[in-house]
Design a protein around this motif. Structure first.
Motif, mmCIF file in Angstrom:
data_model
loop_
_atom_site.group_PDB
_atom_site.id
_atom_site.type_symbol
_atom_site.label_atom_id
_atom_site.label_comp_id
_atom_site.label_asym_id
_atom_site.label_seq_id
_atom_site.Cartn_x
_atom_site.Cartn_y
_atom_site.Cartn_z
ATOM 1 N N GLY A 82 -35.703 113.518 43.874
ATOM 2 C CA GLY A 82 -35.618 114.707 44.714
ATOM 3 C C GLY A 82 -35.454 115.924 43.839
ATOM 4 N N PRO A 83 -35.631 117.125 44.407
ATOM 5 C CA PRO A 83 -35.468 118.348 43.607
ATOM 6 C C PRO A 83 -34.008 118.615 43.277
ATOM 7 C CG PRO A 83 -35.853 118.894 45.913
ATOM 8 C CD PRO A 83 -36.017 117.407 45.795
ATOM 9 N N MET A 91 -35.808 105.627 45.920
ATOM 10 C CA MET A 91 -35.431 106.381 47.122
ATOM 11 C C MET A 91 -35.610 107.870 46.865
ATOM 12 S SD MET A 91 -31.842 106.368 49.254
ATOM 13 C CE MET A 91 -30.841 107.298 48.092
ATOM 14 N N ALA A 92 -36.307 108.537 47.767
ATOM 15 C CA ALA A 92 -36.400 109.994 47.724
ATOM 16 C C ALA A 92 -35.474 110.549 48.791
ATOM 17 C CB ALA A 92 -37.833 110.444 47.989
ATOM 18 N N GLN A 93 -34.901 111.716 48.555
ATOM 19 C CA GLN A 93 -33.993 112.289 49.544
ATOM 20 C C GLN A 93 -34.026 113.807 49.532
ATOM 21 O OE1 GLN A 93 -30.139 110.716 47.734
ATOM 22 N NE2 GLN A 93 -29.496 112.751 48.405
ATOM 23 N N ARG A 94 -33.588 114.378 50.637
ATOM 24 C CA ARG A 94 -33.383 115.813 50.778
ATOM 25 C C ARG A 94 -32.076 116.022 51.517
ATOM 26 N NH1 ARG A 94 -37.267 115.239 48.191
ATOM 27 N NH2 ARG A 94 -39.265 116.324 48.241
ATOM 28 N N LEU A 95 -31.503 117.210 51.396
ATOM 29 C CA LEU A 95 -30.351 117.582 52.197
ATOM 30 C C LEU A 95 -30.796 118.602 53.232
ATOM 31 C CD1 LEU A 95 -27.508 117.967 49.541
ATOM 32 C CD2 LEU A 95 -27.807 116.126 51.194
ATOM 33 N N ILE A 96 -30.448 118.359 54.484
ATOM 34 C CA ILE A 96 -30.774 119.309 55.554
ATOM 35 C C ILE A 96 -29.483 119.767 56.220
ATOM 36 C CG2 ILE A 96 -33.087 118.432 56.013
ATOM 37 C CD1 ILE A 96 -31.924 116.863 58.358
ATOM 38 N N ARG A 97 -29.500 121.000 56.689
ATOM 39 C CA ARG A 97 -28.305 121.549 57.338
ATOM 40 C C ARG A 97 -28.083 120.912 58.702
ATOM 41 N NH1 ARG A 97 -29.245 127.874 57.229
ATOM 42 N NH2 ARG A 97 -31.350 127.195 57.786
ATOM 43 N N THR A 98 -26.808 120.712 59.044
ATOM 44 C CA THR A 98 -26.467 120.150 60.352
ATOM 45 C C THR A 98 -26.002 121.261 61.284
ATOM 46 O OG1 THR A 98 -24.236 119.660 59.534
ATOM 47 C CG2 THR A 98 -25.852 117.884 59.441
#
Length: 574
Positions: free
Chosen positions: A331-332, A455-462
């Protein structure tokens, strides 16, 4: 002769009809329902969608003969005047002080006929209240925002005096007292400004601070939940002092303004220790500074709380429990890769295993594992550290990042000799993570043999729980994310309308979205054959992989985040 219509002698329903907001038949229908529900007529009309809250507040002010408080008046209220009314009283009575003179105080109220509250305000302020009418939604938002800022300012001011900094690097560390009374009168305002910026960033859970010189001002932005927000714009004349102060704290050369510089210092505040990485970059308007904040306090996440979908968690948990092999997360920058790896280590660590990490920087400190900080300036690189660690008899190894062929080669060989290796690489998705390892220089047969999972991942706002509301998405919104209406199954989606708790963004906190490829025999075969990533991705989808976009859609359907946030963080899998 037709009698003149005077709203102060009319009922709410009649005023609404006269103003053209509803028809006679709609009024009669609402009156029938009002008798059944035994609620106010305005509430019934609002629930039926026939009028807006603004319509109701306007006719209410006409009926009572009070002036209407505009949103502009509410949100531009003087904080010093607002503080004359305690927050508990203001919220209980739905009242906000706007401004005052020697004899009167102008207030906005939901119910201007609440004589008990008005009498209490007279005694409280020793002034005569002049009442304006405001709707509950606008009033609540204004109360949240203004009292929130008042609380925040008080907490920041209180904390400024106690914040301490350990300047420089490990070799030459010195504690610096940031209190204004410990520095010269000339420097005190700059010291206080630096303190305020640091404390505001820490309080708001920021991960980065950006000081960006423009033509006339310095824009100070902090990154909260992955998104930059402006917190202040001091004049350009303050830039020199800000830069000098931060360079002194970081043990950098204050005379050098033409070349980039990197430094660090540590903040000790509120029982927390925060490592600050400083990067200085010359621009046309002056030196831009970025400070990265790394909270070194104990790691508090757990694997289940990262945001895995129900189908993903048991797969990931099973793989990290294997005795050997390699788990790679991609991921970035800032996508939560290190957090996921630490949560994995926390899940599987026990007294019987020797766990060692090599990181740059050490982002979290965890008991029961051996953490090594890379220090390239003295030759302690990832590769040199790993060569020494192999003689330390580790069972599990965490490598902060695979950046070059030498590091990758050591990691792969380590995983092939009966050890479990966790690491990260920079790649856009799970399939391209495999090809990234090949690009670095690892042979296909080694990649295919050592990998257990990528595994690729991102963080998204909740969505902020404090201001979370239901809504029905439009067809256009659903089309943008390629979400069929049938998948809603009659459910509403959610959004945050904005409050002081979330700085009026509608979001508070972040969660992960993930894309997992467990290395099945078929996928290992494709890697052995050096197949391109599109073929690997297609095979993974056939085997049940949920891609990043789909993982985000699941979060939308579960009311965790919004469509716009998923669109911001992911790309459509074409």
């Amino acid at each position: 002769m037709e009698q003149e219509f005077n709203p102060q002698f009319q009922k709410i329903g009649d005023i609404l009809v006269h103003e053209g907001k509803i028809s006679d038949s709609q009024l009669n229908s609402a009156l029938v329902e009002q008798k059944v529900r035994k609620e106010k007529l305005g509430t019934v009309l609002l629930d039926q969608g026939l009028i807006t809250e603004d319509d109701l507040v306007k006719v209410y002010s006409m009926q009572l003969g009070y002036e209407l408080a505009s949103d502009e008046a509410l949100f531009s209220a003087d904080p010093e005047v607002v503080q004359t009314i305690p927050e508990d009283f203001a919220r209980q009575n739905m009242v906000l002080a706007l401004h005052k003179s020697d004899s009167k105080i102008v207030i906005a109220m939901e119910d201007p006929e609440d004589l008990e509250a008005i009498d209490s305000l007279k005694r409280l302020t020793s002034l005569n209240p002049e009442v304006l009418v405001a709707g509950p939604s606008g009033l609540n938002r204004a109360l949240d925002q203004i009292y929130g800022k008042i609380r925040q300012a008080g907490e920041v001011e209180e904390a400024v005096e106690s914040i301490k900094v350990i300047s420089g690097d490990e070799e030459d560390r010195e504690e610096v007292d940031l209190s204004p009374d410990k520095v010269s009168t000339e420097d005190a305002p700059i010291v206080k400004l630096v303190n305020l910026i640091l404390q505001e960033a820490i309080k708001e859970r920021a991960t980065d601070i950006h000081l960006e010189p423009q033509q006339n001002v310095v824009i100070v932005r902090i990154r909260i939940d992955g998104v930059l927000q402006t917190i202040m714009t001091p004049p350009l004349s303050s830039l020199s002092g800000l830069v000098t102060r931060i360079k002194i704290l970081s043990n950098l050369n204050i005379a050098e303004r033409r070349l980039p510089q990197d430094g660090r210092f540590t903040i000790k505040a509120s029982k927390r220790e925060i490592d600050v990485r400083v990067a200085v970059l010359p621009t046309v308007y002056g030196e831009k500074i970025v400070l990265r904040l790394l909270d070194k306090s104990g790691f508090g996440f757990n694997l289940k709380g990262l945001g895995f979908e129900d189908k993903m968690y048991p797969i990931f948990r099973r793989v990290i429990a294997q005795p050997y092999g390699m788990v790679v997360v991609s991921g970035p920058t800032g996508s939560g890769k290190s957090t996921s790896l630490y949560a994995s280590i926390k899940e599987i660590k026990n007294e019987a295993t020797n766990i060692t990490t090599v990181e740059d920087p050490v982002e979290y400190q965890m008991d029961g594992i051996n953490q090594v900080q890379v220090h390239e300036s003295i030759g302690l690189t990832f590769a040199s550290s790993l060569r020494s660690i192999l003689r330390q008899d580790p069972d599990i190894l965490l490598i902060g990042e695979i950046r070059d062929e030498e590091t990758a080669d050591i990691a792969v060989k380590f995983s092939l000799t009966g050890h479990l290796v966790f690491s990260t690489v920079h790649a856009n998705d799970a399939a391209s993570t495999i090809t990234r390892l090949l690009d670095i220089g690892v042979k296909p047969f080694l990649v295919g043999s050592c990998l257990n999972l990528v595994m690729a991942q991102r963080l998204i706002r909740t969505i902020c729980d404090n201001c979370k509301e239901k809504y029905s998405p439009t067809n256009e919104e659903l089309d943008r994310i390629n979400l069929e209406k049938s998948r809603l199954n009659g459910k509403s989606l959610f959004y945050g309308k904005g409050c002081s708790h979330c700085r009026n963004t509608g979001y508070h906190g972040r969660t992960g979205i993930f894309e997992l490829i467990p290395m099945s025999r078929a996928i290992r075969g494709l890697v052995f054959d050096n197949t391109n990533e599109d073929v690997i991705r297609q095979k993974a989808l056939e085997e049940g992989m949920i891609n990043l976009r789909e993982s985000g859609i699941e979060k939308v359907l579960n009311g965790v985040t919004t469509i716009s946030e998923v669109l911001r963080s992911t790309v459509e899998d074409i």
